[in-house]
Design an enzyme around this catalytic site. Structure first.
Site, PDB file in Angstrom:
ATOM      1  N   TYR A  73       0.845  -1.197   0.000  1.00 47.38           N
ATOM      2  CA  TYR A  73       0.000   0.000   0.000  1.00 47.38           C
ATOM      3  C   TYR A  73       0.876   1.240   0.000  1.00 47.38           C
ATOM      4  CZ  TYR A  73      -3.550   3.387   1.531  1.00 47.38           C
ATOM      5  OH  TYR A  73      -4.404   4.466   1.625  1.00 47.38           O
ATOM      6  N   ASP A  91       9.135   3.089  -0.073  1.00 45.69           N
ATOM      7  CA  ASP A  91       8.052   3.724   0.672  1.00 45.69           C
ATOM      8  C   ASP A  91       8.251   3.367   2.138  1.00 45.69           C
ATOM      9  OD1 ASP A  91       5.802   4.540   1.958  1.00 45.69           O
ATOM     10  OD2 ASP A  91       4.387   3.751   0.475  1.00 45.69           O
ATOM     11  N   LYS A 150       3.976   9.123   9.008  1.00 41.60           N
ATOM     12  CA  LYS A 150       3.677   8.511  10.311  1.00 41.60           C
ATOM     13  C   LYS A 150       4.608   8.983  11.426  1.00 41.60           C
ATOM     14  CE  LYS A 150       0.816   5.215   8.044  1.00 41.60           C
ATOM     15  NZ  LYS A 150       0.687   4.083   7.177  1.00 41.60           N
TER      16      LYS A 150
HETATM   17  C1  LIG Z   1       0.163   4.621   5.757  1.00 37.36           C
HETATM   18  C2  LIG Z   1       0.954   4.404   4.541  1.00 37.36           C
HETATM   19  C3  LIG Z   1       0.826   5.240   3.427  1.00 37.36           C
HETATM   20  C4  LIG Z   1      -0.215   6.323   3.333  1.00 37.36           C
HETATM   21  O1  LIG Z   1      -0.012   7.349   4.259  1.00 37.36           O
HETATM   22  P1  LIG Z   1      -1.246   8.319   4.604  1.00 37.36           P
HETATM   23  O2  LIG Z   1      -0.627   9.330   5.514  1.00 37.36           O
HETATM   24  O3  LIG Z   1      -2.280   7.452   5.249  1.00 37.36           O
HETATM   25  O4  LIG Z   1      -1.724   8.899   3.332  1.00 37.36           O
HETATM   26  C5  LIG Z   1       1.665   5.047   2.357  1.00 37.36           C
HETATM   27  N1  LIG Z   1       2.582   4.068   2.374  1.00 37.36           N
HETATM   28  C6  LIG Z   1       2.734   3.240   3.419  1.00 37.36           C
HETATM   29  C7  LIG Z   1       3.789   2.189   3.382  1.00 37.36           C
HETATM   30  C8  LIG Z   1       1.913   3.367   4.536  1.00 37.36           C
HETATM   31  O5  LIG Z   1       2.041   2.508   5.550  1.00 37.36           O
END
Ligand SMILES: *Cc1c(COP(=O)(O)O)cnc(C)c1O
Length: 432
Positions: free
Chosen positions: A147, A242, A270
Protein backbone atom coordinates in the site's frame (compact mmCIF):
# COMPACT_ATOMS: atom_id res chain seq x y z
CA UNK A 1 -18.32 -8.18 29.64
CA UNK A 2 -21.30 -6.07 30.51
CA UNK A 3 -24.00 -5.92 27.86
CA UNK A 4 -23.86 -2.12 27.85
CA UNK A 5 -20.14 -1.80 27.65
CA UNK A 6 -20.13 -0.15 24.21
CA UNK A 7 -23.38 1.81 24.55
CA UNK A 8 -22.04 5.33 23.91
CA UNK A 9 -19.88 4.10 20.99
CA UNK A 10 -22.93 2.46 19.45
CA UNK A 11 -25.04 5.61 19.86
CA UNK A 12 -22.35 7.76 18.23
CA UNK A 13 -21.83 5.32 15.35
CA UNK A 14 -25.57 5.30 14.69
CA UNK A 15 -25.31 9.08 14.21
CA UNK A 16 -22.01 8.85 12.30
CA UNK A 17 -23.30 6.51 9.59
CA UNK A 18 -25.93 9.08 8.66
CA UNK A 19 -23.40 11.80 7.81
CA UNK A 20 -20.04 10.06 7.16
CA UNK A 21 -19.63 7.23 4.59
CA UNK A 22 -19.59 4.05 6.69
CA UNK A 23 -19.38 6.23 9.79
CA UNK A 24 -15.58 6.51 9.59
CA UNK A 25 -13.07 8.89 8.05
CA UNK A 26 -10.73 6.09 6.98
CA UNK A 27 -12.09 2.67 5.99
CA UNK A 28 -9.53 0.74 8.07
CA UNK A 29 -11.29 2.06 11.20
CA UNK A 30 -14.53 0.25 10.36
CA UNK A 31 -15.19 -3.16 11.89
CA UNK A 32 -16.54 -4.75 8.69
CA UNK A 33 -13.93 -7.51 8.62
CA UNK A 34 -14.49 -8.48 12.25
CA UNK A 35 -18.18 -7.72 12.75
CA UNK A 36 -19.75 -5.45 15.33
CA UNK A 37 -19.47 -1.69 15.55
CA UNK A 38 -16.32 0.41 16.12
CA UNK A 39 -15.46 1.84 19.54
CA UNK A 40 -14.87 5.57 19.63
CA UNK A 41 -11.87 6.85 21.57
CA UNK A 42 -12.05 9.72 24.04
CA UNK A 43 -8.42 10.03 25.13
CA UNK A 44 -5.04 8.37 25.16
CA UNK A 45 -1.91 8.36 27.28
CA UNK A 46 1.21 6.24 26.94
CA UNK A 47 0.25 2.71 25.90
CA UNK A 48 -3.41 3.14 26.88
CA UNK A 49 -6.61 4.32 25.20
CA UNK A 50 -9.88 5.24 26.91
CA UNK A 51 -13.08 4.87 24.92
CA UNK A 52 -16.18 7.07 25.10
CA UNK A 53 -17.79 4.60 27.55
CA UNK A 54 -14.80 4.89 29.90
CA UNK A 55 -13.27 1.44 29.17
CA UNK A 56 -9.46 1.27 28.90
CA UNK A 57 -7.37 -0.65 26.37
CA UNK A 58 -3.71 -1.40 25.84
CA UNK A 59 -3.20 0.04 22.36
CA UNK A 60 -1.45 -1.85 19.54
CA UNK A 61 -2.88 0.32 16.77
CA UNK A 62 -0.72 3.35 17.60
CA UNK A 63 -2.84 5.41 15.17
CA UNK A 64 -1.54 3.00 12.46
CA UNK A 65 2.07 3.97 12.94
CA UNK A 66 2.87 7.43 14.29
CA UNK A 67 2.89 6.74 18.04
CA UNK A 68 6.22 5.00 18.43
CA UNK A 69 6.78 6.89 21.71
CA UNK A 70 3.28 6.19 23.02
CA UNK A 71 0.40 8.65 23.18
CA UNK A 72 0.78 12.15 24.53
CA UNK A 73 4.52 11.86 24.99
CA UNK A 74 5.39 14.81 27.30
CA UNK A 75 8.10 16.31 25.06
CA UNK A 76 6.07 15.94 21.87
CA UNK A 77 2.94 17.37 23.49
CA UNK A 78 4.91 20.30 24.95
CA UNK A 79 6.58 21.06 21.59
CA UNK A 80 3.21 21.11 19.80
CA UNK A 81 1.70 23.33 22.53
CA UNK A 82 4.63 25.78 22.33
CA UNK A 83 4.26 25.95 18.54
CA UNK A 84 0.50 26.50 18.86
CA UNK A 85 1.13 29.48 21.12
CA UNK A 86 3.16 31.09 18.30
CA UNK A 87 0.49 30.72 15.62
CA UNK A 88 -0.88 27.92 13.48
CA UNK A 89 0.25 28.46 9.91
CA UNK A 90 1.82 31.37 8.02
CA UNK A 91 2.07 30.68 4.31
CA UNK A 92 5.76 31.36 4.81
CA UNK A 93 8.71 29.27 5.93
CA UNK A 94 9.81 28.76 9.54
CA UNK A 95 13.03 27.88 11.33
CA UNK A 96 11.54 24.61 12.55
CA UNK A 97 11.00 23.39 8.97
CA UNK A 98 14.69 23.87 8.25
CA UNK A 99 15.54 21.96 11.43
CA UNK A 100 13.22 19.07 10.59
CA UNK A 101 14.58 18.82 7.03
CA UNK A 102 18.11 18.75 8.43
CA UNK A 103 17.12 16.12 11.00
CA UNK A 104 15.65 13.90 8.27
CA UNK A 105 18.66 14.27 5.94
CA UNK A 106 20.98 13.62 8.89
CA UNK A 107 19.26 10.34 9.75
CA UNK A 108 18.57 8.94 6.27
CA UNK A 109 21.77 9.24 4.21
CA UNK A 110 20.10 8.55 0.84
CA UNK A 111 17.91 11.62 1.42
CA UNK A 112 19.95 14.64 0.29
CA UNK A 113 16.94 16.93 -0.18
CA UNK A 114 13.48 16.60 1.26
CA UNK A 115 10.06 18.18 0.72
CA UNK A 116 7.49 18.19 3.54
CA UNK A 117 3.88 17.29 2.74
CA UNK A 118 0.77 16.36 4.73
CA UNK A 119 0.22 12.65 4.14
CA UNK A 120 1.95 9.51 2.97
CA UNK A 121 -0.42 9.43 0.02
CA UNK A 122 0.90 12.80 -1.13
CA UNK A 123 4.51 11.74 -0.63
CA UNK A 124 4.17 8.59 -2.76
CA UNK A 125 2.10 10.36 -5.41
CA UNK A 126 4.68 13.14 -5.73
CA UNK A 127 7.53 10.64 -6.02
CA UNK A 128 5.85 8.96 -8.99
CA UNK A 129 5.73 12.33 -10.71
CA UNK A 130 9.42 12.98 -9.98
CA UNK A 131 10.41 9.48 -11.15
CA UNK A 132 8.42 9.77 -14.36
CA UNK A 133 9.85 13.23 -15.07
CA UNK A 134 13.42 12.11 -14.40
CA UNK A 135 13.28 8.94 -16.52
CA UNK A 136 10.83 10.29 -19.14
CA UNK A 137 9.08 6.90 -18.84
CA UNK A 138 5.54 6.09 -17.65
CA UNK A 139 5.45 2.55 -16.29
CA UNK A 140 5.29 2.10 -12.51
CA UNK A 141 5.98 -1.25 -10.83
CA UNK A 142 4.51 -2.14 -7.44
CA UNK A 143 3.99 -5.33 -5.47
CA UNK A 144 0.80 -7.21 -4.76
CA UNK A 145 -0.48 -6.31 -1.29
CA UNK A 146 1.75 -3.26 -0.87
CA UNK A 147 0.00 0.00 0.00
CA UNK A 148 1.31 3.41 -0.95
CA UNK A 149 -1.70 5.57 -0.17
CA UNK A 150 -4.77 6.08 -2.30
CA UNK A 151 -3.53 7.98 -5.34
CA UNK A 152 -4.99 6.55 -8.57
CA UNK A 153 -1.81 5.01 -9.97
CA UNK A 154 -1.02 3.16 -6.76
CA UNK A 155 -4.48 1.92 -5.83
CA UNK A 156 -3.94 -1.34 -7.64
CA UNK A 157 -3.59 -4.57 -5.65
CA UNK A 158 -3.10 -2.39 -2.59
CA UNK A 159 -3.20 -4.46 0.59
CA UNK A 160 -5.12 -4.24 3.87
CA UNK A 161 -7.96 -1.76 3.31
CA UNK A 162 -8.67 -3.03 -0.19
CA UNK A 163 -7.91 -6.66 0.69
CA UNK A 164 -10.21 -6.51 3.70
CA UNK A 165 -13.06 -5.04 1.68
CA UNK A 166 -12.43 -7.38 -1.24
CA UNK A 167 -11.97 -4.59 -3.80
CA UNK A 168 -8.38 -4.89 -4.99
CA UNK A 169 -8.96 -2.24 -7.66
CA UNK A 170 -11.09 0.78 -6.87
CA UNK A 171 -13.83 1.94 -9.24
CA UNK A 172 -13.02 5.47 -10.33
CA UNK A 173 -9.45 4.61 -11.26
CA UNK A 174 -9.39 4.83 -15.08
CA UNK A 175 -8.34 1.61 -16.77
CA UNK A 176 -6.03 3.66 -19.01
CA UNK A 177 -4.13 4.82 -15.94
CA UNK A 178 -4.12 1.45 -14.14
CA UNK A 179 -2.49 0.00 -17.27
CA UNK A 180 0.58 2.08 -16.46
CA UNK A 181 0.94 0.26 -13.12
CA UNK A 182 2.38 -3.24 -13.23
CA UNK A 183 1.89 -5.46 -10.18
CA UNK A 184 4.42 -8.15 -9.29
CA UNK A 185 4.24 -10.83 -6.60
CA UNK A 186 6.19 -9.92 -3.44
CA UNK A 187 9.32 -11.95 -2.70
CA UNK A 188 9.36 -13.64 -6.12
CA UNK A 189 12.84 -13.15 -7.63
CA UNK A 190 12.06 -14.93 -10.87
CA UNK A 191 8.94 -12.86 -11.55
CA UNK A 192 10.90 -9.62 -10.99
CA UNK A 193 13.82 -10.68 -13.19
CA UNK A 194 11.48 -11.93 -15.96
CA UNK A 195 9.47 -8.72 -15.89
CA UNK A 196 12.56 -6.56 -16.23
CA UNK A 197 13.90 -8.69 -19.07
CA UNK A 198 10.65 -8.07 -20.97
CA UNK A 199 9.78 -4.49 -19.94
CA UNK A 200 12.79 -3.03 -18.10
CA UNK A 201 13.35 -0.29 -20.69
CA UNK A 202 9.87 1.12 -20.02
CA UNK A 203 10.01 1.16 -16.22
CA UNK A 204 10.11 4.62 -14.63
CA UNK A 205 10.24 3.29 -11.09
CA UNK A 206 9.75 0.40 -8.74
CA UNK A 207 7.96 1.42 -5.54
CA UNK A 208 8.16 -0.96 -2.62
CA UNK A 209 7.46 -1.18 1.10
CA UNK A 210 10.91 -2.49 2.12
CA UNK A 211 9.16 -4.42 4.88
CA UNK A 212 5.58 -5.02 3.79
CA UNK A 213 3.25 -3.89 6.56
CA UNK A 214 -0.06 -3.25 4.86
CA UNK A 215 -0.93 -6.90 4.25
CA UNK A 216 0.21 -7.69 7.77
CA UNK A 217 3.97 -7.79 8.41
CA UNK A 218 5.74 -9.68 5.61
CA UNK A 219 9.49 -9.03 5.60
CA UNK A 220 11.47 -9.24 2.35
CA UNK A 221 13.01 -12.61 1.51
CA UNK A 222 16.81 -12.50 1.89
CA UNK A 223 18.30 -10.92 -1.23
CA UNK A 224 14.99 -9.69 -2.68
CA UNK A 225 15.54 -5.97 -2.08
CA UNK A 226 19.14 -6.32 -3.30
CA UNK A 227 17.80 -7.82 -6.53
CA UNK A 228 15.43 -4.87 -6.99
CA UNK A 229 18.36 -2.50 -6.52
CA UNK A 230 20.39 -4.36 -9.14
CA UNK A 231 17.55 -4.59 -11.69
CA UNK A 232 16.55 -0.95 -11.38
CA UNK A 233 20.18 0.19 -11.72
CA UNK A 234 20.72 -2.05 -14.74
CA UNK A 235 17.66 -0.68 -16.56
CA UNK A 236 18.09 2.94 -15.32
CA UNK A 237 14.79 2.81 -13.47
CA UNK A 238 14.31 4.53 -10.13
CA UNK A 239 14.01 2.56 -6.91
CA UNK A 240 11.56 4.13 -4.46
CA UNK A 241 11.40 2.91 -0.88
CA UNK A 242 8.05 3.72 0.67
CA UNK A 243 9.16 4.06 4.29
CA UNK A 244 5.99 5.78 5.49
CA UNK A 245 5.55 2.91 7.96
CA UNK A 246 9.14 1.66 8.45
CA UNK A 247 10.93 5.03 8.49
CA UNK A 248 12.39 5.95 11.90
CA UNK A 249 10.60 2.86 13.28
CA UNK A 250 12.61 -0.24 12.38
CA UNK A 251 15.89 1.71 12.61
CA UNK A 252 16.77 5.41 13.03
CA UNK A 253 17.70 5.41 9.32
CA UNK A 254 14.70 3.33 8.24
CA UNK A 255 14.61 -0.09 6.58
CA UNK A 256 17.22 1.11 4.07
CA UNK A 257 19.75 1.47 6.90
CA UNK A 258 18.68 -1.83 8.41
CA UNK A 259 19.27 -3.71 5.13
CA UNK A 260 22.12 -1.54 3.83
CA UNK A 261 20.40 -0.68 0.54
CA UNK A 262 20.37 2.80 -0.96
CA UNK A 263 17.15 3.66 -2.79
CA UNK A 264 17.03 6.66 -5.12
CA UNK A 265 13.95 8.17 -3.52
CA UNK A 266 12.13 7.67 -0.21
CA UNK A 267 8.64 8.40 1.07
CA UNK A 268 8.27 9.05 4.80
CA UNK A 269 5.34 9.73 7.11
CA UNK A 270 3.68 8.51 10.31
CA UNK A 271 6.51 8.63 12.91
CA UNK A 272 7.93 11.92 11.52
CA UNK A 273 4.72 13.79 12.37
CA UNK A 274 4.64 12.72 16.02
CA UNK A 275 0.90 12.06 15.55
CA UNK A 276 0.09 15.21 13.57
CA UNK A 277 -0.44 15.27 9.79
CA UNK A 278 3.04 15.36 8.29
CA UNK A 279 4.89 13.34 5.68
CA UNK A 280 7.88 13.87 3.43
CA UNK A 281 9.60 12.73 0.27
CA UNK A 282 13.20 13.04 -0.69
CA UNK A 283 16.34 11.45 -2.03
CA UNK A 284 18.88 11.94 -4.78
CA UNK A 285 19.85 15.63 -5.34
CA UNK A 286 19.45 15.53 -9.13
CA UNK A 287 16.01 13.98 -8.88
CA UNK A 288 14.80 16.30 -6.11
CA UNK A 289 16.21 19.24 -8.10
CA UNK A 290 13.31 18.65 -10.51
CA UNK A 291 10.80 19.71 -7.85
CA UNK A 292 9.27 23.22 -8.14
CA UNK A 293 10.39 25.94 -7.67
CA UNK A 294 13.91 24.58 -8.26
CA UNK A 295 12.69 22.53 -11.22
CA UNK A 296 9.61 22.06 -13.41
CA UNK A 297 7.81 19.24 -11.54
CA UNK A 298 4.89 20.91 -9.77
CA UNK A 299 3.94 19.98 -6.21
CA UNK A 300 2.57 22.32 -3.56
CA UNK A 301 0.55 22.44 -0.32
CA UNK A 302 -1.23 25.18 1.63
CA UNK A 303 -0.47 23.56 5.00
CA UNK A 304 2.79 21.80 4.06
CA UNK A 305 5.37 22.15 6.82
CA UNK A 306 2.65 23.16 9.26
CA UNK A 307 4.34 24.55 12.40
CA UNK A 308 2.46 22.32 14.89
CA UNK A 309 3.17 19.16 12.89
CA UNK A 310 6.80 20.12 12.34
CA UNK A 311 7.31 20.85 16.05
CA UNK A 312 5.75 17.51 17.07
CA UNK A 313 7.76 15.63 14.47
CA UNK A 314 11.05 17.22 15.44
CA UNK A 315 10.42 16.52 19.14
CA UNK A 316 9.57 12.89 18.31
CA UNK A 317 12.75 12.38 16.28
CA UNK A 318 14.81 13.95 19.07
CA UNK A 319 13.20 11.71 21.70
CA UNK A 320 14.04 8.58 19.64
CA UNK A 321 17.40 7.83 21.27
CA UNK A 322 19.34 4.56 20.86
CA UNK A 323 18.04 3.52 24.30
CA UNK A 324 14.45 3.94 23.08
CA UNK A 325 15.10 1.69 20.06
CA UNK A 326 16.66 -0.93 22.34
CA UNK A 327 13.68 -0.83 24.63
CA UNK A 328 11.28 -1.09 21.67
CA UNK A 329 13.09 -4.19 20.45
CA UNK A 330 12.95 -5.91 23.85
CA UNK A 331 9.30 -5.02 24.39
CA UNK A 332 8.27 -6.06 20.87
CA UNK A 333 10.04 -9.41 21.26
CA UNK A 334 8.12 -9.89 24.52
CA UNK A 335 4.79 -9.14 22.81
CA UNK A 336 5.63 -11.64 20.03
CA UNK A 337 6.53 -14.22 22.68
CA UNK A 338 3.21 -13.68 24.47
CA UNK A 339 1.33 -14.23 21.20
CA UNK A 340 3.18 -17.37 20.13
CA UNK A 341 3.27 -18.80 23.67
CA UNK A 342 -0.45 -18.36 24.28
CA UNK A 343 -1.31 -19.61 20.76
CA UNK A 344 0.66 -22.76 21.42
CA UNK A 345 -0.97 -23.26 24.83
CA UNK A 346 -4.43 -22.94 23.23
CA UNK A 347 -3.46 -25.23 20.33
CA UNK A 348 -4.09 -22.57 17.66
CA UNK A 349 -1.68 -22.40 14.69
CA UNK A 350 -0.36 -18.82 14.57
CA UNK A 351 2.62 -17.34 12.74
CA UNK A 352 3.89 -14.27 14.55
CA UNK A 353 5.79 -12.21 11.95
CA UNK A 354 7.77 -9.30 13.33
CA UNK A 355 10.15 -6.61 12.14
CA UNK A 356 11.22 -4.50 15.11
CA UNK A 357 8.15 -2.90 16.67
CA UNK A 358 5.79 -3.92 13.81
CA UNK A 359 4.23 -7.36 14.07
CA UNK A 360 1.30 -9.47 12.89
CA UNK A 361 -0.01 -12.74 14.31
CA UNK A 362 -1.29 -14.60 11.24
CA UNK A 363 -3.83 -17.33 12.00
CA UNK A 364 -2.14 -19.64 9.53
CA UNK A 365 -0.46 -23.05 9.55
CA UNK A 366 2.55 -21.77 7.62
CA UNK A 367 4.60 -18.58 7.25
CA UNK A 368 3.10 -15.79 5.13
CA UNK A 369 5.53 -14.67 2.43
CA UNK A 370 3.11 -12.99 0.02
CA UNK A 371 -0.52 -12.03 -0.45
CA UNK A 372 -1.44 -15.55 -1.65
CA UNK A 373 -0.21 -17.07 1.62
CA UNK A 374 -2.18 -14.40 3.47
CA UNK A 375 -5.42 -15.48 1.83
CA UNK A 376 -5.06 -18.88 3.50
CA UNK A 377 -5.49 -17.31 6.97
CA UNK A 378 -8.26 -18.56 9.24
CA UNK A 379 -10.37 -15.40 9.39
CA UNK A 380 -13.08 -16.81 11.68
CA UNK A 381 -10.40 -17.44 14.30
CA UNK A 382 -9.05 -13.92 13.83
CA UNK A 383 -12.55 -12.48 14.34
CA UNK A 384 -13.07 -14.41 17.59
CA UNK A 385 -9.58 -13.38 18.74
CA UNK A 386 -10.19 -9.71 17.91
CA UNK A 387 -13.55 -9.55 19.71
CA UNK A 388 -12.19 -11.26 22.83
CA UNK A 389 -9.22 -8.88 22.93
CA UNK A 390 -11.52 -5.88 22.63
CA UNK A 391 -13.80 -7.18 25.39
CA UNK A 392 -10.75 -7.76 27.58
CA UNK A 393 -9.17 -4.35 27.03
CA UNK A 394 -6.66 -4.77 24.21
CA UNK A 395 -7.09 -2.67 21.07
CA UNK A 396 -5.66 -4.12 17.83
CA UNK A 397 -6.39 -3.30 14.18
CA UNK A 398 -9.77 -4.75 13.11
CA UNK A 399 -8.23 -6.76 10.28
CA UNK A 400 -5.97 -9.79 9.94
CA UNK A 401 -4.00 -7.88 7.29
CA UNK A 402 -2.55 -5.06 9.39
CA UNK A 403 0.57 -4.49 11.44
CA UNK A 404 0.35 -4.05 15.19
CA UNK A 405 2.56 -1.28 16.54
CA UNK A 406 4.38 -1.52 19.86
CA UNK A 407 5.44 1.74 21.51
CA UNK A 408 8.19 2.72 23.91
CA UNK A 409 5.44 3.37 26.48
CA UNK A 410 4.40 -0.30 26.63
CA UNK A 411 5.65 -1.25 30.10
CA UNK A 412 5.48 -4.34 32.30
CA UNK A 413 1.97 -3.54 33.43
CA UNK A 414 0.74 -3.17 29.83
CA UNK A 415 2.38 -6.47 28.90
CA UNK A 416 0.83 -8.32 31.89
CA UNK A 417 -2.58 -6.97 30.91
CA UNK A 418 -1.87 -8.04 27.31
CA UNK A 419 -0.87 -11.58 28.32
CA UNK A 420 -4.06 -12.15 30.33
CA UNK A 421 -6.24 -10.87 27.48
CA UNK A 422 -4.33 -12.80 24.79
CA UNK A 423 -4.74 -16.00 26.82
CA UNK A 424 -8.52 -15.62 26.80
CA UNK A 425 -8.56 -14.50 23.17
CA UNK A 426 -6.54 -17.50 21.96
CA UNK A 427 -9.03 -19.77 23.75
CA UNK A 428 -11.84 -17.90 21.96
CA UNK A 429 -9.96 -18.33 18.66
CA UNK A 430 -9.59 -22.07 19.32
CA UNK A 431 -13.36 -22.29 19.71
CA UNK A 432 -14.01 -19.93 16.73
C1 LIG B 1 0.16 4.62 5.76
C2 LIG B 1 0.95 4.40 4.54
C3 LIG B 1 0.83 5.24 3.43
C4 LIG B 1 -0.21 6.32 3.33
O1 LIG B 1 -0.01 7.35 4.26
P1 LIG B 1 -1.25 8.32 4.60
O2 LIG B 1 -0.63 9.33 5.51
O3 LIG B 1 -2.28 7.45 5.25
O4 LIG B 1 -1.72 8.90 3.33
C5 LIG B 1 1.66 5.05 2.36
N1 LIG B 1 2.58 4.07 2.37
C6 LIG B 1 2.73 3.24 3.42
C7 LIG B 1 3.79 2.19 3.38
C8 LIG B 1 1.91 3.37 4.54
O5 LIG B 1 2.04 2.51 5.55
Amino acid sequence: MSHNRYVRSHELMARAVRCIPGGVNSPVRAFRAVGGSPVLIASARGAWLTDVDGARYVDYVGAYGPHILGHNHPEVAAAAARAAADGFSFGASTEAEVMLAEAICGRVPSVKMVRLVNSGTEAAMSLLRVARAFTKRSLVVKFDGHYHGHCDSLLVAAGSGAETLGVPDSPGVPGELAKLTAVLPWNDEKAAADFFRAHGQDVACVIVEPIAGNMGVVPPAPGFLQLLRILTAQYRAILIFDEVMTGFRVHPGGAQALFGITPDLTAMGKVIGGGLPLAAYGGHEQMMALVAPLGPVYQAGTLSGNPLAVAAGLAALQALTPAVYERLETTSAAVAEILSGEAKAAGVPVQVQRAGSMLTPFFSERPVNNIQDGRACHLARFRAFFQALLDNGVFIPPSQYEAWFVSAAHDGQALEHTRAAVRKAMQAAAAG
